[in-house]
Design a protein around this motif. Structure first.
Motif, PDB file in Angstrom:
ATOM      1  N   ILE A   1       0.853  -1.195   0.000  1.00  0.00           N
ATOM      2  CA  ILE A   1       0.000   0.000   0.000  1.00  0.00           C
ATOM      3  C   ILE A   1       0.884   1.238   0.000  1.00  0.00           C
ATOM      4  O   ILE A   1       1.839   1.334   0.782  1.00  0.00           O
ATOM      5  CB  ILE A   1      -0.949  -0.016   1.213  1.00  0.00           C
ATOM      6  CG1 ILE A   1      -1.988  -1.130   1.027  1.00  0.00           C
ATOM      7  CG2 ILE A   1      -1.629   1.337   1.403  1.00  0.00           C
ATOM      8  CD1 ILE A   1      -2.812  -1.411   2.266  1.00  0.00           C
ATOM      9  N   ASP A   2       0.590   2.181  -0.869  1.00  0.00           N
ATOM     10  CA  ASP A   2       1.420   3.362  -1.063  1.00  0.00           C
ATOM     11  C   ASP A   2       0.824   4.560  -0.309  1.00  0.00           C
ATOM     12  O   ASP A   2      -0.229   5.063  -0.674  1.00  0.00           O
ATOM     13  CB  ASP A   2       1.515   3.679  -2.561  1.00  0.00           C
ATOM     14  CG  ASP A   2       2.385   4.891  -2.846  1.00  0.00           C
ATOM     15  OD1 ASP A   2       3.123   5.334  -1.940  1.00  0.00           O
ATOM     16  OD2 ASP A   2       2.326   5.407  -3.982  1.00  0.00           O
ATOM     17  N   LEU A   3       1.532   5.007   0.725  1.00  0.00           N
ATOM     18  CA  LEU A   3       1.106   6.189   1.481  1.00  0.00           C
ATOM     19  C   LEU A   3       1.864   7.438   1.043  1.00  0.00           C
ATOM     20  O   LEU A   3       1.777   8.478   1.699  1.00  0.00           O
ATOM     21  CB  LEU A   3       1.325   5.957   2.984  1.00  0.00           C
ATOM     22  CG  LEU A   3       0.507   4.851   3.648  1.00  0.00           C
ATOM     23  CD1 LEU A   3       0.856   4.775   5.135  1.00  0.00           C
ATOM     24  CD2 LEU A   3      -0.987   5.070   3.457  1.00  0.00           C
ATOM     25  N   GLY A   4       2.598   7.350  -0.053  1.00  0.00           N
ATOM     26  CA  GLY A   4       3.418   8.460  -0.503  1.00  0.00           C
ATOM     27  C   GLY A   4       2.607   9.706  -0.831  1.00  0.00           C
ATOM     28  O   GLY A   4       1.463   9.631  -1.295  1.00  0.00           O
ATOM     29  N   ALA A   5       3.217  10.861  -0.587  1.00  0.00           N
ATOM     30  CA  ALA A   5       2.563  12.143  -0.849  1.00  0.00           C
ATOM     31  C   ALA A   5       3.607  13.181  -1.242  1.00  0.00           C
ATOM     32  O   ALA A   5       4.753  13.123  -0.784  1.00  0.00           O
ATOM     33  CB  ALA A   5       1.792  12.608   0.385  1.00  0.00           C
ATOM     34  N   ASP A   6       3.210  14.132  -2.076  1.00  0.00           N
ATOM     35  CA  ASP A   6       4.085  15.233  -2.465  1.00  0.00           C
ATOM     36  C   ASP A   6       3.773  16.448  -1.602  1.00  0.00           C
ATOM     37  O   ASP A   6       2.600  16.795  -1.406  1.00  0.00           O
ATOM     38  CB  ASP A   6       3.884  15.593  -3.938  1.00  0.00           C
ATOM     39  CG  ASP A   6       4.323  14.482  -4.879  1.00  0.00           C
ATOM     40  OD1 ASP A   6       5.404  13.922  -4.642  1.00  0.00           O
ATOM     41  OD2 ASP A   6       3.574  14.169  -5.819  1.00  0.00           O
ATOM     42  N   PHE A   7       4.832  17.094  -1.104  1.00  0.00           N
ATOM     43  CA  PHE A   7       4.657  18.269  -0.250  1.00  0.00           C
ATOM     44  C   PHE A   7       5.852  19.184  -0.407  1.00  0.00           C
ATOM     45  O   PHE A   7       6.995  18.746  -0.224  1.00  0.00           O
ATOM     46  CB  PHE A   7       4.489  17.834   1.209  1.00  0.00           C
ATOM     47  CG  PHE A   7       4.203  18.966   2.167  1.00  0.00           C
ATOM     48  CD1 PHE A   7       3.096  19.779   1.998  1.00  0.00           C
ATOM     49  CD2 PHE A   7       5.031  19.202   3.254  1.00  0.00           C
ATOM     50  CE1 PHE A   7       2.824  20.819   2.882  1.00  0.00           C
ATOM     51  CE2 PHE A   7       4.771  20.224   4.146  1.00  0.00           C
ATOM     52  CZ  PHE A   7       3.659  21.050   3.960  1.00  0.00           C
ATOM     53  N   LEU A   8       5.600  20.425  -0.777  1.00  0.00           N
ATOM     54  CA  LEU A   8       6.652  21.438  -0.931  1.00  0.00           C
ATOM     55  C   LEU A   8       7.765  20.974  -1.869  1.00  0.00           C
ATOM     56  O   LEU A   8       8.948  21.203  -1.636  1.00  0.00           O
ATOM     57  CB  LEU A   8       7.235  21.822   0.427  1.00  0.00           C
ATOM     58  CG  LEU A   8       6.253  22.458   1.422  1.00  0.00           C
ATOM     59  CD1 LEU A   8       6.943  22.693   2.762  1.00  0.00           C
ATOM     60  CD2 LEU A   8       5.688  23.765   0.866  1.00  0.00           C
ATOM     61  N   GLY A   9       7.349  20.279  -2.936  1.00  0.00           N
ATOM     62  CA  GLY A   9       8.309  19.864  -3.949  1.00  0.00           C
ATOM     63  C   GLY A   9       9.110  18.629  -3.597  1.00  0.00           C
ATOM     64  O   GLY A   9      10.041  18.275  -4.333  1.00  0.00           O
ATOM     65  N   ARG A  10       8.779  17.986  -2.503  1.00  0.00           N
ATOM     66  CA  ARG A  10       9.495  16.759  -2.110  1.00  0.00           C
ATOM     67  C   ARG A  10       8.503  15.599  -1.995  1.00  0.00           C
ATOM     68  O   ARG A  10       7.340  15.807  -1.673  1.00  0.00           O
ATOM     69  CB  ARG A  10      10.223  16.948  -0.778  1.00  0.00           C
ATOM     70  CG  ARG A  10      11.316  18.032  -0.820  1.00  0.00           C
ATOM     71  CD  ARG A  10      12.010  18.128   0.523  1.00  0.00           C
ATOM     72  NE  ARG A  10      12.905  19.264   0.606  1.00  0.00           N
ATOM     73  CZ  ARG A  10      14.230  19.183   0.755  1.00  0.00           C
ATOM     74  NH1 ARG A  10      14.813  18.003   0.816  1.00  0.00           N
ATOM     75  NH2 ARG A  10      14.969  20.274   0.846  1.00  0.00           N
TER      76      ARG A  10
ATOM     77  N   SER B   1      -8.170   0.319  -0.126  1.00  0.00           N
ATOM     78  CA  SER B   1      -7.538   1.504  -0.721  1.00  0.00           C
ATOM     79  C   SER B   1      -6.045   1.238  -0.951  1.00  0.00           C
ATOM     80  O   SER B   1      -5.286   1.104   0.004  1.00  0.00           O
ATOM     81  CB  SER B   1      -7.704   2.714   0.196  1.00  0.00           C
ATOM     82  OG  SER B   1      -9.072   2.938   0.493  1.00  0.00           O
ATOM     83  N   ALA B   2      -5.628   1.214  -2.194  1.00  0.00           N
ATOM     84  CA  ALA B   2      -4.239   0.919  -2.509  1.00  0.00           C
ATOM     85  C   ALA B   2      -3.323   2.105  -2.271  1.00  0.00           C
ATOM     86  O   ALA B   2      -2.109   1.937  -2.140  1.00  0.00           O
ATOM     87  CB  ALA B   2      -4.120   0.462  -3.957  1.00  0.00           C
ATOM     88  N   ASN B   3      -3.902   3.313  -2.190  1.00  0.00           N
ATOM     89  CA  ASN B   3      -3.114   4.526  -2.016  1.00  0.00           C
ATOM     90  C   ASN B   3      -3.999   5.627  -1.443  1.00  0.00           C
ATOM     91  O   ASN B   3      -5.196   5.401  -1.176  1.00  0.00           O
ATOM     92  CB  ASN B   3      -2.485   4.960  -3.344  1.00  0.00           C
ATOM     93  CG  ASN B   3      -3.515   5.014  -4.469  1.00  0.00           C
ATOM     94  OD1 ASN B   3      -4.628   5.473  -4.271  1.00  0.00           O
ATOM     95  ND2 ASN B   3      -3.130   4.527  -5.637  1.00  0.00           N
ATOM     96  N   LEU B   4      -3.435   6.809  -1.271  1.00  0.00           N
ATOM     97  CA  LEU B   4      -4.193   7.900  -0.660  1.00  0.00           C
ATOM     98  C   LEU B   4      -5.314   8.393  -1.563  1.00  0.00           C
ATOM     99  O   LEU B   4      -6.366   8.833  -1.069  1.00  0.00           O
ATOM    100  CB  LEU B   4      -3.254   9.053  -0.305  1.00  0.00           C
ATOM    101  CG  LEU B   4      -2.168   8.752   0.726  1.00  0.00           C
ATOM    102  CD1 LEU B   4      -1.328  10.003   0.995  1.00  0.00           C
ATOM    103  CD2 LEU B   4      -2.762   8.231   2.026  1.00  0.00           C
ATOM    104  N   THR B   5      -5.111   8.323  -2.863  1.00  0.00           N
ATOM    105  CA  THR B   5      -6.179   8.728  -3.784  1.00  0.00           C
ATOM    106  C   THR B   5      -7.409   7.864  -3.583  1.00  0.00           C
ATOM    107  O   THR B   5      -8.544   8.358  -3.536  1.00  0.00           O
ATOM    108  CB  THR B   5      -5.688   8.628  -5.249  1.00  0.00           C
ATOM    109  OG1 THR B   5      -4.577   9.503  -5.430  1.00  0.00           O
ATOM    110  CG2 THR B   5      -6.795   9.006  -6.218  1.00  0.00           C
TER     111      THR B   5
END
Length: 340
Positions: free
Chosen positions: A46-55, A327-331
């Protein structure tokens, strides 16, 4: 010890004692996911990755602003930075006002922090009330440069200032000064409350100013009116603060209403986030990122390892919510069905 440093130490003492809890609930208990008994998912993928402030972060988590006197702040900030780097999450430091007034960085709020977290989004911090008291673009750049920050957080705390015996109660012109700073500074500006919440109308106003993100910081966690009442010495000050023990917009409501009003804005949800289930609820209600301060403060006074363990548990809980909602990811989590 300066007045500001002494006050920050007292704040930490009150919060750690547990006497700062808000009388209002955050509202997350009423948000219940529909359980998926047959998830076609691998829990570990499961992918919890997120983009924040360009990182790119490994999880949508922000260690929210904490502060204290120099000796305590140095140890706490070092542990938080090391943990944030290890975990791949973001970090916001506490107020840098004392460092500015000392005409330079103080231990715990200098370049050593960035060296401990080279890949971490770090947010510098100042108070909105200072924007009409000689704090401008030059000072904002100084606090950013002090720790090589990726963005500046400006915190809104009118209730705390009104209840603080030595508080800044004249806020005339603060909105205009904030807007001028946002337009003039060459760095993203994040605006946050400190536990009373940001309304939908104020969130819209802030995004119209051009802020990069809004942290609703709703009611349900630490109550800074209560904190100031605890440290007040006069009976009148204590009685005044006590009336606001249940003041504010609960965090769950603040997130949902801000998202409805600002569909394209970056929303950070904080205030009474107890665990990873609450964090997942915040994401489902519309938060892009989730912040926690008081919940990790005790661990931060112990060791880096304690902070890492705290957030590893929270991240595991978030992943299990995703698993048990299919839910496979945050989306996907943002669309997970809720119980009526």
């Amino acid at each position: 010890m300066s007045e500001i440093v002494n006050r920050k130490d007292q704040h930490l003492d009150v919060v750690l004692s547990g006497r700062a809890a808000h009388r209002l609930d955050s509202g997350f208990a009423g948000v219940r996911f529909v359980h998926e008994a047959l998830p076609d998912l691998d829990h570990g993928k499961i992918d919890l990755g997120a983009d924040f402030l360009g990182r790119r972060l490994k999880a949508p988590l922000l260690i929210s602003s904490m502060t204290g006197g120099p000796a305590r702040a140095e140890a706490i900030n070092a542990r938080l930075a090391e943990a944030a780097q290890h975990l791949g999450i973001a970090l916001a430091v506490g107020s840098q006002r004392a460092a500015l007034e000392a005409d330079g960085a103080t231990p715990g709020l200098d370049m050593a922090l960035r060296l401990k977290a080279p890949d971490t989004p770090i947010l510098a911090n100042i108070g909105a009330a200072q924007l009409t008291r000689g704090f401008g673009v030059d000072e904002a750049r100084r606090v950013l440069d002090m720790i090589a920050a990726d963005a500046l957080i400006v915190h809104l705390n009118p209730l705390q200032e009104a209840c603080q015996p030595e508080g800044d109660r004249d806020w005339w012109g603060v909105g205009a000064a904030l807007e001028a700073l946002v337009k003039a500074i060459d760095a993203p500006v994040v605006v946050k409350e400190t536990g009373a919440g940001i309304s939908a109308a104020t969130a819209r106003r802030l995004f119209d100013m051009g802020v990069a993100a809004v942290d609703v910081a709703g009611a349900g966690g630490s109550n800074w009116a209560t904190v100031e009442g605890e440290r007040a010495e006069g009976g009148g000050d204590k009685a005044h603060a006590a009336a606001f023990a249940d003041w504010g917009v609960p965090t769950a409501r603040a997130i949902a209403e801000a998202r409805a009003a600002c569909p394209k804005g970056v929303i950070i949800g904080s205030g009474g986030i107890r665990d990873g289930v609450d964090a997942a609820r915040a994401i489902r209600l519309g938060a892009d990122m989730v912040g926690q301060a008081t919940g990790v403060l005790a661990a931060a006074t112990v060791s880096t390892e304690a902070v890492v363990e705290h957030f590893q548990t929270l991240i595991r809980q978030m992943r299990t919510v995703c698993f048990c909602t299919g839910s496979a990811n945050l989306t996907a989590l943002r669309k997970a069905p809720l119980q009526d």
